[in-house]
Design a protein around this motif. Structure first.
Motif, PDB file in Angstrom:
ATOM      1  N   TYR A  39       0.833  -1.191   0.000  1.00 49.12           N
ATOM      2  CA  TYR A  39       0.000   0.000   0.000  1.00 49.12           C
ATOM      3  C   TYR A  39       0.877   1.254   0.000  1.00 49.12           C
ATOM      4  O   TYR A  39       1.673   1.471   0.925  1.00 49.12           O
ATOM      5  N   PHE A  41       0.003   4.598   0.072  1.00 53.67           N
ATOM      6  CA  PHE A  41      -0.548   5.868   0.570  1.00 53.67           C
ATOM      7  C   PHE A  41      -0.430   5.984   2.090  1.00 53.67           C
ATOM      8  O   PHE A  41      -1.335   6.487   2.759  1.00 53.67           O
ATOM      9  N   ILE A  45      -3.339  11.925   2.241  1.00 51.93           N
ATOM     10  CA  ILE A  45      -3.620  12.824   1.123  1.00 51.93           C
ATOM     11  C   ILE A  45      -3.856  14.218   1.686  1.00 51.93           C
ATOM     12  O   ILE A  45      -4.003  14.394   2.895  1.00 51.93           O
ATOM     13  N   THR A  59      -0.506  14.012  -2.784  1.00 55.60           N
ATOM     14  CA  THR A  59      -0.163  12.794  -2.076  1.00 55.60           C
ATOM     15  C   THR A  59       1.309  12.506  -2.330  1.00 55.60           C
ATOM     16  O   THR A  59       1.964  13.173  -3.143  1.00 55.60           O
ATOM     17  N   LEU A  61       3.766   8.867  -2.569  1.00 53.14           N
ATOM     18  CA  LEU A  61       3.803   7.409  -2.480  1.00 53.14           C
ATOM     19  C   LEU A  61       4.957   6.978  -1.586  1.00 53.14           C
ATOM     20  O   LEU A  61       6.101   7.386  -1.800  1.00 53.14           O
ATOM     21  N   TRP A  83      -6.160  10.249 -10.456  1.00 55.38           N
ATOM     22  CA  TRP A  83      -6.859  11.065  -9.464  1.00 55.38           C
ATOM     23  C   TRP A  83      -8.279  11.341  -9.914  1.00 55.38           C
ATOM     24  O   TRP A  83      -8.571  11.359 -11.113  1.00 55.38           O
ATOM     25  N   ARG A 126      -9.674  11.560  -4.442  1.00 52.91           N
ATOM     26  CA  ARG A 126      -8.854  10.409  -4.066  1.00 52.91           C
ATOM     27  C   ARG A 126      -7.873  10.115  -5.198  1.00 52.91           C
ATOM     28  O   ARG A 126      -7.972  10.662  -6.305  1.00 52.91           O
ATOM     29  N   ARG A 128      -5.345   6.817  -7.087  1.00 52.62           N
ATOM     30  CA  ARG A 128      -5.116   5.385  -7.241  1.00 52.62           C
ATOM     31  C   ARG A 128      -3.751   5.180  -7.869  1.00 52.62           C
ATOM     32  O   ARG A 128      -3.397   5.857  -8.839  1.00 52.62           O
ATOM     33  N   SER A 134      -6.337   5.450  -2.496  1.00 59.23           N
ATOM     34  CA  SER A 134      -5.947   6.258  -1.343  1.00 59.23           C
ATOM     35  C   SER A 134      -7.140   6.463  -0.410  1.00 59.23           C
ATOM     36  O   SER A 134      -8.291   6.161  -0.765  1.00 59.23           O
TER      37      SER A 134
END
Length: 513
Positions: A39, A41, A45, A59, A61, A83, A126, A128, A134
């Motif tokens: 994962y 995130f 955010i 965000t 990573l 996004w 959000r 991805r 996220s």
């Protein structure tokens, strides 16, 4: 602003709902989730820098964010990040979406300027990446130019020292459901680990880019901070600890740790780069080598204008060797705290009368505060001619409602601003609201007796607890509620209002509620 759902505040697993809503174009860039792709995130955010039609989405990573190399466990490769923006937290209908590249060279940070939005509106967003979704964040746009829009609930704070307590204040701010959050500096602290603390910084005092990146990661892994970022757009300015305590432009406080001139330049450059990488700032604020453009103006329709200052990068060195003292050099006309160019920029903006409230977001104590030992050379008291030019400048420009927001001092204060601090009966020409800290200085003793009020009668309020200010702006008044928590040495304390004031439109100065 619509109430935030538990989906937004609970980070991680619940945010995967609605994954099927991703458009085909976005799905094509997503790597299938496998056990080998953890994962990414972990740092949450954020959003920030709103205007009437856009907002910055952020965000970074980092599947293993505390790695010493500052890269958060990411491979040396760029990664596609999708996004989405929606009017609902189920993302059943999208109003904006796209794909951006998270670059290894920028520690896989992402800054998306999500445009085409409607004024004075609430949105959810959000990301991805690598097959993962996220957490969901909530954000909003400002009213259109010339429109007052809704009354604005604003929260602001400063000074979050990881080793000095838990970040409960951030959680309590999130629970206010504010329309915007201001952070007025010292988001991180640069010091190394301190023996005997409950929570310890990782490593020694931070100097390199890897050090700064890891320090931001350590702070951003705190769920309470992630919740505050997820609930509303932020407007941020740094103070000194994002680089080094009490630095002034290119001048260090002292030579600890020992650095050559080139190493100090490199450290400052690294600090500015890491600040941009970890904040929801627009591309205009991206660092350029050994500088970063941080003073800027944000308009909240006709209700307010935020003039955000940088009081570190351009200042004259602190007078008389810094510290609290009597110092005649503090009166020298050639000394400036924001620098001459920024002084002119501020007065030019104030003179445009762009909104009912002119909010000056900055870092260090503005009103005169003399004690028996003198005054703080690190505050505006160390740059008295600079302060006088700015105050007289807004008087000359007939600025009706100047309000200075301040951090830095780890205590809450409220003050009238006087035309002449040598004459307590002179006109009140503005207001200063000073937030306490998130954790810095620990629990505090709860004292409310205003220090040195006999020599500084314009000081109206003081409190020694950790906390924030909740302010509600309308076309007719600004209400400020000073909120604090009893303890940060333990997690989860409730917040309480210690004191409230109102500033009436067109009548600078504090009225107790």
């Amino acid at each position: 602003m619509s109430p935030i759902s538990r989906r937004t505040l609970v980070l991680g697993g619940l945010a995967v709902a609605g994954a099927g809503a991703l458009p085909a174009a976005a799905q094509s860039s997503v790597i299938t989730a496998t056990a080998a792709v953890p994962y990414p995130f972990q740092l949450g955010i954020a959003s920030g820098e709103p205007d009437a039609n856009s907002v910055v989405l952020w965000t970074r990573l980092a599947p293993t964010p505390l790695n010493a190399d500052g890269q958060g466990g990411m491979a040396n490769a760029d990664v596609a990040v999708d996004w989405q923006v929606s009017t609902t937290d189920t993302f059943s209908t999208l109003v904006a979406s796209g794909t951006v590249t998270a670059k290894y060279a920028a520690s896989h940070s992402v800054h998306v300027v999500a445009g085409g939005l409607s004024p004075d509106s609430d949105y959810f967003y959000r990301f991805r990446a690598q097959g993962h979704l996220s957490p969901v964040g909530r954000t909003r746009t400002t009213p259109a130019v010339g429109a007052a829009g809704r009354d604005l609930l604003m929260a602001f704070t400063s000074c979050s020292h990881y080793e000095e307590g838990y970040f409960t204040v951030y959680r309590r701010m999130a629970e206010e459901n504010p329309g915007v959050i201001l952070h007025l500096g010292d988001y991180i602290y640069e010091y190394g680990a301190t023996t005997g603390r409950t929570r310890l910084h990782l490593g020694n005092e931070i100097v390199s880019l890897a050090d700064y990146r890891r320090r931001y990661s350590q702070y951003k892994t705190a769920p309470d901070l992630q919740a505050a970022h997820a609930v509303a757009p932020w407007i941020v300015v740094p103070d000194d600890h994002e680089v080094e305590n009490n630095y002034a432009g290119t001048i260090r406080e002292n030579n600890t740790p020992a650095l050559t001139a080139a190493q100090w330049t490199a450290r400052r450059s690294a600090a500015y780069q890491a600040y941009y990488e970890n904040m929801p700032l627009r591309p205009a604020q991206v660092n350029s080598g050994n500088s970063i453009q941080l003073y800027r103006r944000l308009r909240w329709g006709s209700l307010a204008t935020f003039h955000m200052l940088d009081t570190r990068q351009y200042r004259s060195d602190q007078a008389c060797g810094d510290g609290w003292k009597q110092c005649s050099d503090a009166d020298l006309a050639n000394r400036s705290l924001p620098g001459n160019a920024q002084e002119s920029w501020l007065l030019d903006g104030l003179g445009q009368h762009l909104g009912t409230w002119d909010i000056i977001g900055q870092q260090v104590f503005f009103a005169r505060r003399f004690s028996a030992t003198g005054a703080s050379m690190d505050s505006w008291d160390g740059y008295r001619a600079s302060r006088a030019r700015i105050q007289q400048g807004w008087v000359d420009r007939s600025v009706r409602n100047p309000v200075v927001l301040t951090g830095d001092v780890h205590r809450a204060w409220a003050s009238d601003l006087k035309a002449d601090y040598n004459n307590a009966n002179s006109a009140t020409i503005g207001t200063e609201l000073v937030t306490s800290s998130v954790t810095s200085s620990g629990d505090g003793d709860g004292a409310t007796t205003v220090p040195d009020v006999g020599t500084n009668p314009w000081l109206q309020f003081y409190n020694n607890r950790r906390g924030y200010v909740r302010a509600t702006l309308s076309p007719t008044e600004l209400r400020a509620d000073f909120r604090n928590v009893a303890k940060v040495s333990e997690h989860g304390a409730a917040a309480a209002t210690v004191k409230s004031f109102v500033v009436q439109e067109g009548h600078p100065g504090l009225q107790a509620v």
